[in-house]
Design a protein around this motif. Structure first.
Motif, short mmCIF file in Angstrom:
data_model
loop_
_atom_site.label_atom_id
_atom_site.label_comp_id
_atom_site.label_asym_id
_atom_site.label_seq_id
_atom_site.Cartn_x
_atom_site.Cartn_y
_atom_site.Cartn_z
N VAL A 175 0.84 -1.21 0.00
CA VAL A 175 0.00 0.00 0.00
C VAL A 175 0.87 1.25 0.00
O VAL A 175 0.56 2.25 -0.67
N GLY B 146 -5.04 4.34 -0.98
CA GLY B 146 -4.09 4.20 0.12
C GLY B 146 -2.99 5.20 -0.04
O GLY B 146 -3.07 6.10 -0.84
N GLY C 278 0.87 6.67 2.19
CA GLY C 278 1.83 6.47 3.28
C GLY C 278 1.16 6.24 4.61
O GLY C 278 1.52 5.31 5.33
N PHE C 279 0.15 7.05 4.93
CA PHE C 279 -0.44 6.94 6.26
C PHE C 279 -1.17 5.62 6.43
O PHE C 279 -1.00 4.93 7.44
N GLN C 280 -1.95 5.24 5.41
CA GLN C 280 -2.74 4.00 5.54
C GLN C 280 -1.83 2.78 5.59
O GLN C 280 -2.03 1.88 6.43
N ALA D 145 -0.11 2.53 8.89
CA ALA D 145 -1.01 2.05 9.94
C ALA D 145 -1.19 0.54 9.85
O ALA D 145 -1.24 -0.14 10.87
N VAL D 146 -1.25 0.01 8.62
CA VAL D 146 -1.41 -1.44 8.47
C VAL D 146 -0.16 -2.15 9.00
O VAL D 146 -0.26 -3.17 9.70
N ALA E 45 1.88 -1.02 11.25
CA ALA E 45 1.92 -0.88 12.71
C ALA E 45 0.94 -1.82 13.38
O ALA E 45 1.17 -2.25 14.52
N THR E 46 -0.15 -2.18 12.68
CA THR E 46 -1.07 -3.19 13.23
C THR E 46 -0.38 -4.53 13.42
O THR E 46 -0.71 -5.28 14.33
N ALA F 170 1.00 -4.63 16.84
CA ALA F 170 -0.04 -4.90 17.84
C ALA F 170 -0.40 -6.38 17.85
O ALA F 170 -0.59 -7.00 18.91
N VAL G 209 5.16 6.83 9.85
CA VAL G 209 3.97 6.33 10.56
C VAL G 209 4.25 4.95 11.18
O VAL G 209 3.79 4.67 12.29
N GLY H 163 6.20 5.81 14.27
CA GLY H 163 5.45 6.52 15.29
C GLY H 163 4.42 5.67 15.99
O GLY H 163 4.41 5.57 17.22
N LEU H 164 3.56 4.98 15.22
CA LEU H 164 2.48 4.24 15.85
C LEU H 164 3.01 3.05 16.65
O LEU H 164 2.51 2.74 17.74
#
Lengths: 164, 86, 90
Positions: free
Chosen positions: A26, A35, A37-39, A42-43, A45-46, A49, A134, A137-138
């Protein structure tokens, strides 16, 4: 977090890397498909998690190199601002690479088409910069929150899961 | 057909938002909020905004849930230790 | 009793403004006339040679907004680090 059962960890082993590859896809195809950079960041960074939930803190904290991800955050933001500053001869955030040939410089045909990966100038560069930032960061937010929670839990008993 | 689909998703969003408030157990509430976020991302996709849908699915359903669960664990640990550390 | 009357008045005001706003919204998939939209749709692909026009708006035409977004994320990481820092004064 407790380390969860064998089923969850096996599924994590299989699917976590698909998640990482999808996030990187993405980010890299941000100027062609929905999509950006941000999206994508975030994926990805998931993924961290997911690893934290499945494997628990004892395995996750040595695995996660926080200094590397602070470098991600710093380098991403600096690359983003630097790319904006290079175009300052015309305006801030001027797209000086688009349509010039060379890196990200090929032109695209007008109208609906499937696109060229090596196009769009600084947009692709900024997508990658923001994506890296991102991701850093996340995942750093997750890591620092989890580490801060462990400070409170040190006084308590050992980590004992309900299924292990 | 599209209208029925819209109505179905919006009704499910309302139900999950209601359960997020109604549960007394905070962990169930967080899970209900994750379901809310996932349905919201589906609704964004139906409304032809795939950018926002990816961001909502990644952040709303994935990261926010993990952060809430970590914060709940922190509150529980703080309560157990009497709130005197630090 | 007084609280219920107050609640009813607030409900009528909120529902009235919401209904008034929503009844004047344009139909789905049929946005009103906006010259800026047409400019982006017709020229973005030729000017910036990117197929995804949303990305070319977010990262190029309106790059300053994205700079602010990145700065917000950086500030969030810094504040989490300040709140959950190691040691503290115990």
């Amino acid at each position: 977090m407790y380390s969860l059962s064998v089923i969850v960890r096996t599924i994590c082993d299989v699917f976590a890397w698909f998640l990482a590859v999808f996030g990187v896809y993405v980010i890299i195809h941000g100027h062609l498909t929905p999509g950006g950079g941000f999206q994508g960041g975030a994926v990805v960074a998931t993924l961290f998690a997911f690893l934290l939930v499945a494997y628990g803190g004892k395995k996750f904290i040595p695995f996660y190199k926080s200094s590397l991800f602070s470098w991600f955050e710093t380098v991403g933001l600096l690359l983003f601002i630097g790319t904006g500053l290079v175009g300052l001869g015309t305006t801030f955030f001027y797209n000086f690479l688009a349509g010039q040939g060379g890196l990200f410089g090929s032109t695209v045909p007008i109208g609906p088409n499937s696109g060229v990966l090596n196009s769009s100038g600084t947009i692709a560069l900024m997508n990658m910069a923001v994506g890296v930032e991102v991701i850093g960061g996340l995942s750093l937010i997750l890591y620092y929150m989890f580490k801060g929670i462990r400070l409170y839990e040190e006084s308590g008993s050992e980590e004992t899961g309900h299924d292990r | 057909m599209n209208g029925v689909f819209h109505f179905f998703i919006l009704a499910l969003i309302t139900v999950s938002a209601f359960f997020a408030i109604w549960f007394k157990d905070l962990l169930s509430s967080v899970v209900s909020l994750a379901v809310f976020s996932l349905l919201l991302s589906l609704e964004f996709y139906v409304l032809q905004a795939p950018d926002v849908a990816i961001a909502e699915a990644g952040i709303g359903a994935g990261l926010t849930t993990a952060i809430y669960v970590i914060a709940l664990r922190g509150c529980k640990a703080l309560k157990k230790s009497g709130g005197e550390r630090r | 009793m007084k609280r219920q009357v107050l609640f009813l008045v607030a409900l009528i005001i909120v529902v009235g403004t919401l209904w008034g706003g929503l009844s004047r919204i344009h139909q789905f998939g049929d946005p009103g006339a906006a010259p800026m939209d047409d400019y982006y749709l017709h020229n973005a692909q030729a000017e910036r040679s990117a197929n995804n026009i949303v990305t070319s708006i977010v990262f190029d035409y309106r790059g300053f907004d994205t700079l602010g977004e990145a700065a917000v994320l950086f500030t969030a990481v810094c504040s989490v680090l300040v709140v959950f820092r190691k040691g503290g004064h115990n």
